[in-house]
Design a protein around this motif. Structure first.
Motif, PDB file in Angstrom:
ATOM      1  N   ARG A 321      45.761  40.114  44.348  1.00 51.39           N
ATOM      2  CA  ARG A 321      47.143  40.299  43.912  1.00 51.39           C
ATOM      3  C   ARG A 321      47.356  39.882  42.463  1.00 51.39           C
ATOM      4  O   ARG A 321      48.415  40.163  41.881  1.00 51.39           O
ATOM      5  CB  ARG A 321      48.095  39.528  44.825  1.00 51.39           C
ATOM      6  CG  ARG A 321      47.828  38.045  44.928  1.00 51.39           C
ATOM      7  CD  ARG A 321      48.632  37.433  46.076  1.00 51.39           C
ATOM      8  NE  ARG A 321      48.323  36.042  46.272  1.00 51.39           N
ATOM      9  CZ  ARG A 321      48.859  35.049  45.578  1.00 51.39           C
ATOM     10  NH1 ARG A 321      49.733  35.310  44.628  1.00 51.39           N
ATOM     11  NH2 ARG A 321      48.529  33.787  45.831  1.00 51.39           N
ATOM     12  N   ASN A 322      46.365  39.233  41.860  1.00 55.74           N
ATOM     13  CA  ASN A 322      46.484  38.797  40.471  1.00 55.74           C
ATOM     14  C   ASN A 322      45.447  39.432  39.550  1.00 55.74           C
ATOM     15  O   ASN A 322      45.169  38.926  38.473  1.00 55.74           O
ATOM     16  CB  ASN A 322      46.379  37.272  40.383  1.00 55.74           C
ATOM     17  CG  ASN A 322      47.597  36.585  40.974  1.00 55.74           C
ATOM     18  OD1 ASN A 322      48.704  37.089  40.906  1.00 55.74           O
ATOM     19  ND2 ASN A 322      47.373  35.429  41.582  1.00 55.74           N
ATOM     20  N   GLY A 323      44.875  40.569  39.981  1.00 49.80           N
ATOM     21  CA  GLY A 323      43.902  41.233  39.133  1.00 49.80           C
ATOM     22  C   GLY A 323      42.664  41.643  39.919  1.00 49.80           C
ATOM     23  O   GLY A 323      42.492  41.265  41.081  1.00 49.80           O
ATOM     24  N   ASP A 324      41.804  42.421  39.255  1.00 47.80           N
ATOM     25  CA  ASP A 324      40.667  43.017  39.936  1.00 47.80           C
ATOM     26  C   ASP A 324      39.347  42.663  39.253  1.00 47.80           C
ATOM     27  O   ASP A 324      39.309  42.236  38.097  1.00 47.80           O
ATOM     28  CB  ASP A 324      40.816  44.545  39.961  1.00 47.80           C
ATOM     29  CG  ASP A 324      42.127  44.981  40.586  1.00 47.80           C
ATOM     30  OD1 ASP A 324      42.525  44.373  41.609  1.00 47.80           O
ATOM     31  OD2 ASP A 324      42.761  45.916  40.053  1.00 47.80           O
ATOM     32  N   LEU A 325      38.269  42.902  39.994  1.00 46.14           N
ATOM     33  CA  LEU A 325      36.911  42.733  39.484  1.00 46.14           C
ATOM     34  C   LEU A 325      36.147  44.010  39.792  1.00 46.14           C
ATOM     35  O   LEU A 325      36.119  44.457  40.927  1.00 46.14           O
ATOM     36  CB  LEU A 325      36.226  41.541  40.163  1.00 46.14           C
ATOM     37  CG  LEU A 325      34.797  41.244  39.693  1.00 46.14           C
ATOM     38  CD1 LEU A 325      34.826  40.503  38.361  1.00 46.14           C
ATOM     39  CD2 LEU A 325      34.042  40.420  40.733  1.00 46.14           C
ATOM     40  N   TRP A 326      35.550  44.602  38.747  1.00 44.82           N
ATOM     41  CA  TRP A 326      34.784  45.829  38.925  1.00 44.82           C
ATOM     42  C   TRP A 326      33.305  45.518  39.024  1.00 44.82           C
ATOM     43  O   TRP A 326      32.803  44.623  38.326  1.00 44.82           O
ATOM     44  CB  TRP A 326      35.055  46.789  37.779  1.00 44.82           C
ATOM     45  CG  TRP A 326      36.347  47.524  37.937  1.00 44.82           C
ATOM     46  CD1 TRP A 326      36.531  48.768  38.488  1.00 44.82           C
ATOM     47  CD2 TRP A 326      37.663  47.075  37.563  1.00 44.82           C
ATOM     48  NE1 TRP A 326      37.870  49.113  38.497  1.00 44.82           N
ATOM     49  CE2 TRP A 326      38.587  48.089  37.916  1.00 44.82           C
ATOM     50  CE3 TRP A 326      38.139  45.906  36.960  1.00 44.82           C
ATOM     51  CZ2 TRP A 326      39.942  47.977  37.685  1.00 44.82           C
ATOM     52  CZ3 TRP A 326      39.509  45.797  36.734  1.00 44.82           C
ATOM     53  CH2 TRP A 326      40.394  46.810  37.088  1.00 44.82           C
ATOM     54  N   ILE A 327      32.590  46.256  39.862  1.00 40.14           N
ATOM     55  CA  ILE A 327      31.210  45.964  40.194  1.00 40.14           C
ATOM     56  C   ILE A 327      30.364  47.230  40.081  1.00 40.14           C
ATOM     57  O   ILE A 327      30.776  48.312  40.534  1.00 40.14           O
ATOM     58  CB  ILE A 327      31.092  45.416  41.635  1.00 40.14           C
ATOM     59  CG1 ILE A 327      32.010  44.213  41.821  1.00 40.14           C
ATOM     60  CG2 ILE A 327      29.647  45.064  41.979  1.00 40.14           C
ATOM     61  CD1 ILE A 327      32.273  43.859  43.271  1.00 40.14           C
ATOM     62  N   ARG A 328      29.186  47.090  39.478  1.00 42.42           N
ATOM     63  CA  ARG A 328      28.218  48.187  39.455  1.00 42.42           C
ATOM     64  C   ARG A 328      26.868  47.622  39.866  1.00 42.42           C
ATOM     65  O   ARG A 328      26.210  46.931  39.106  1.00 42.42           O
ATOM     66  CB  ARG A 328      28.127  48.827  38.075  1.00 42.42           C
ATOM     67  CG  ARG A 328      27.298  50.126  38.068  1.00 42.42           C
ATOM     68  CD  ARG A 328      27.405  50.840  36.743  1.00 42.42           C
ATOM     69  NE  ARG A 328      26.966  52.226  36.858  1.00 42.42           N
ATOM     70  CZ  ARG A 328      25.778  52.681  36.445  1.00 42.42           C
ATOM     71  NH1 ARG A 328      24.908  51.844  35.894  1.00 42.42           N
ATOM     72  NH2 ARG A 328      25.464  53.964  36.566  1.00 42.42           N
TER      73      ARG A 328
END
Length: 331
Positions: A321-328
């Motif tokens: 709810r306070n931001g995201d984390l992108w993963i590869r």
């Protein structure tokens, strides 16, 4: 010493209190904290002899050594991850970073500054998340609160015994577990998961965690006190001649660059590819602010690109709810 680091933790956790002048005055009346959100840290009066001579730091492998005093649960330290990640890309050939654990939260056997129990921290973490533009979900303090920051700190020292580079990856994974996934990283099950993901030997980590790493952690605490550390993040940028620059708290990237140039004028900035694939090859997980800072594009442009890559299944995403984390991973 325990009260020293405890107060620092309270200050960092309660950054929102510092934003209100009335609340800030009440805080100062209760304890000797001087809280400034612009600095990204809160200060307290030093304990003991503040004039003691600092130990000589040996610089061997690279022209510049950075001593970084931090803690796995330090929200302001999470806030400077974008700066440190960019620094490693641009100056890693000239700069070596050494990580030291500071012992932020020994336990909850105290009452100070209006924060006396874990649930008091939850709302404050949500607010500092917005200030640093880094995802932090404070609900961990409501759902599965940590009793101390010592266990993950000791685990980090155990990881360093195996591989210093993998230990930094291990620390990053622990922080993602804590700040985004609301995992209580004092529990061995989560430390073990982080170790496996970082490529560490979990059995060896457990053995070192229960034995030698405890002594190494205490040595870090002693060294932090010798260096006059009063809060986190604390950074010393040093050269082989003993010249040193001091960075205290959350600071913009330009401050780190300036500190390096002051102690080593020959430091050269290395160009790196800003292509998203290249960035994710260096760092398989990136927050929005990290990606924007490393790509040198705006937050809005970064958001559009990351969402596009997610829709194309190039990236996956952890949403909070306070931001995201992108993963590869595995690409």
């Amino acid at each position: 010493m325990k009260s020293l680091y405890t107060l620092c933790f309270l200050a960092l956790a309660s950054m929102s209190t510092c934003n209100g002048q009335t609340k800030n005055k009440k805080m100062k009346a209760n304890n000797p904290l001087i809280c400034d959100p612009q600095e990204g840290v809160c200060e307290i009066k030093p304990v003991g002899d503040s004039t003691q001579q600092q130990p000589v730091v040996e610089v061997k492998n690279k022209p510049v050594k950075i001593l970084y005093f931090t803690d796995p649960i330090c929200s302001s330290c999470w806030g400077i991850e974008p700066q440190l990640r960019k620094l490693k890309l641009e100056y890693g050939h000239d700069v070596e970073i050494e990580y030291y654990m500071g012992g932020l939260l020994p336990d909850w056997s105290y009452n100070s500054g209006g924060i006396s129990k874990p649930s008091d921290v939850a709302h404050h973490w949500d607010e500092v998340s917005q200030y640093y533009q880094m995802p932090i979900d404070g609900d961990v303090w409501l759902e599965d609160p940590l009793s101390s920051s010592y266990p993950p700190s000791i685990a980090f020292k155990a990881a360093q015994l195996q591989d210093k580079a993998k230990a930094v990856v291990f620390l990053r994974i622990l922080r993602e577990m804590l700040f985004l996934q609301k995992k209580n990283i004092t529990k061995w099950e989560f430390m073990e998961q982080a170790a496996k993901k970082a490529g560490l030997d979990e059995v060896q980590l457990k053995s070192d965690y229960e034995n030698q790493a405890k002594t190494l952690f205490q040595e870090d605490l002693n060294f932090a006190r010798q260096m006059g550390v009063r809060g986190f993040p604390t950074i010393f940028i040093t050269n082989s001649e003993g010249q040193s620059e001091f960075i205290y708290g959350f600071k913009p990237y330009a401050t780190f660059e300036s500190g390096i140039q002051k102690v080593y004028s020959s430091a050269s900035k290395k160009e790196y590819s800003k292509d998203w694939k290249n960035l994710f090859s260096f760092y398989p997980t990136l927050t929005l602010r990290e990606f924007a800072e490393l790509s040198e594009i705006s937050i809005s442009a970064a958001q559009i690109l990351l969402n596009k890559l997610t829709s194309e299944n190039e990236l996956s995403k952890i949403t909070t709810r306070n931001g995201d984390l992108w993963i590869r991973e595995g690409k």
